[in-house]
Design a protein around this motif. Structure first.
Motif, PDB file in Angstrom:
ATOM      1  N   VAL A 166     -10.396  -5.930 -45.826  1.00 27.22           N
ATOM      2  CA  VAL A 166     -10.070  -7.182 -45.128  1.00 27.22           C
ATOM      3  C   VAL A 166      -9.302  -8.106 -46.066  1.00 27.22           C
ATOM      4  CG1 VAL A 166     -10.992  -9.163 -43.881  1.00 27.22           C
ATOM      5  CG2 VAL A 166     -12.148  -6.934 -43.727  1.00 27.22           C
ATOM      6  N   GLY A 167      -8.139  -8.557 -45.639  1.00 28.62           N
ATOM      7  CA  GLY A 167      -7.332  -9.474 -46.421  1.00 28.62           C
ATOM      8  C   GLY A 167      -7.739 -10.922 -46.207  1.00 28.62           C
ATOM      9  N   GLY A 168      -6.903 -11.839 -46.664  1.00 29.28           N
ATOM     10  CA  GLY A 168      -7.227 -13.263 -46.546  1.00 29.28           C
ATOM     11  C   GLY A 168      -8.393 -13.623 -47.435  1.00 29.28           C
ATOM     12  N   VAL A 169      -9.364 -14.373 -46.915  1.00 29.68           N
ATOM     13  CA  VAL A 169     -10.528 -14.728 -47.731  1.00 29.68           C
ATOM     14  C   VAL A 169     -11.471 -13.541 -47.914  1.00 29.68           C
ATOM     15  CG1 VAL A 169     -10.457 -17.178 -47.175  1.00 29.68           C
ATOM     16  CG2 VAL A 169     -11.779 -15.648 -45.726  1.00 29.68           C
ATOM     17  N   GLY A 170     -11.340 -12.516 -47.056  1.00 31.53           N
ATOM     18  CA  GLY A 170     -12.016 -11.254 -47.302  1.00 31.53           C
ATOM     19  C   GLY A 170     -13.405 -11.087 -46.745  1.00 31.53           C
ATOM     20  N   ASP A 171     -14.179 -12.156 -46.649  1.00 34.46           N
ATOM     21  CA  ASP A 171     -15.579 -12.022 -46.226  1.00 34.46           C
ATOM     22  C   ASP A 171     -15.706 -12.290 -44.735  1.00 34.46           C
ATOM     23  OD1 ASP A 171     -14.820 -14.633 -46.844  1.00 34.46           O
ATOM     24  OD2 ASP A 171     -16.794 -15.224 -47.589  1.00 34.46           O
TER      25      ASP A 171
END
Length: 243
Positions: free
Chosen positions: A170-175
């Motif tokens: 998962v990209g962006g902030v990831g969580d």
């Protein structure tokens, strides 16, 4: 798996109680140790449930988080930049970027016990920022955006009456803090988190193509339509869009 100090299992996780947005977070103080060997031993499934980290694209650039950062697994997938500071063992002007994929449990010498903010890095990542002999060093860290190759991955497990989805890459902030699923014959249904980044539903969706909505801690959402075709199978991984 045992860490350098004998108290961390093979689980890597990252978490803070803020989101990164479009930029990087503020630098904060913590400590870091390492686990495994120089080849990165200990990269199998941990507290986030990602499976083989090498095969799933995380490689050796991972870390386990202390209780104060782990947030009960909700911060699995978050990304951090970490650098060694204020120690003779530091490699100056060097930092590493890692994804949280495991949990460093409290106990032992207590570095991962609340309220300590602590990172248990793979040995190759630790050796980039500090000397092996140090064992533990003070660090500064900040949340950063996750840059991932390809789309979000969805690994399907379960049975005709229960679907368990591991979401990773998962990209962006990831969580990931929320997921919904939709069969081609129905409406969107919110999934519940089982553990780590494994999400479940009791909807009977065998024979329908599957779509997913993934919402991260910054409230951004990506919708991937018809990720898995109607003849999808348990044990297979399917790829959607990316943040």
């Amino acid at each position: 798996m045992v860490s350098f100090h004998g108290f961390c299992y093979t689980m890597v996780i990252a978490s803070l109680f803020f989101v990164v947005g479009n930029g990087d977070g503020e630098w904060q103080a913590a400590h870091a140790t390492f686990y495994g060997d120089a080849q990165g031993g200990g990269t199998m499934e941990g507290a986030c449930g990602y499976g083989d980290l090498m095969q799933e694209g995380y490689g050796l650039e991972t870390t386990a988080l202390s209780t104060a950062l782990f947030n009960d697994g909700l911060t699995c997938g978050a990304c951090y930049e970490i650098k060694c500071v204020d120690s003779k063992w530091c490699h100056p002007d060097v930092s590493v970027q890692v994804t949280a994929t495991n949990f460093c449990p409290p106990g032992g010498e207590g570095w991962c016990s609340p309220p300590n903010q602590h990172f248990d890095l793979t040995q190759p990542m630790f050796l980039k920022i500090a000397e092996y002999q140090s064992g533990i060093v003070p660090v500064q860290y900040r949340r950063i955006s996750c840059i991932k190759q390809g789309g979000i991955k969805f690994e399907l497990a379960g049975n005709p009456y229960f679907i368990l989805v591991t979401v990773f890459n998962v990209g962006g902030v990831g969580d990931v803090h929320g997921m919904s699923i939709k069969g081609s014959d129905g409406d969107w249904v919110a999934m519940s988190r089982n553990w780590g980044q494994k999400w479940q539903t009791g909807q009977q969706l065998v024979g329908q193509s599957l779509s997913f909505q993934v919402t991260t801690s910054d409230a951004n959402m990506v919708q991937s339509d018809d990720v898995a075709p109607s003849n999808w199978e348990f044990g297979k991984t399917y790829e959607g869009k990316q943040f």
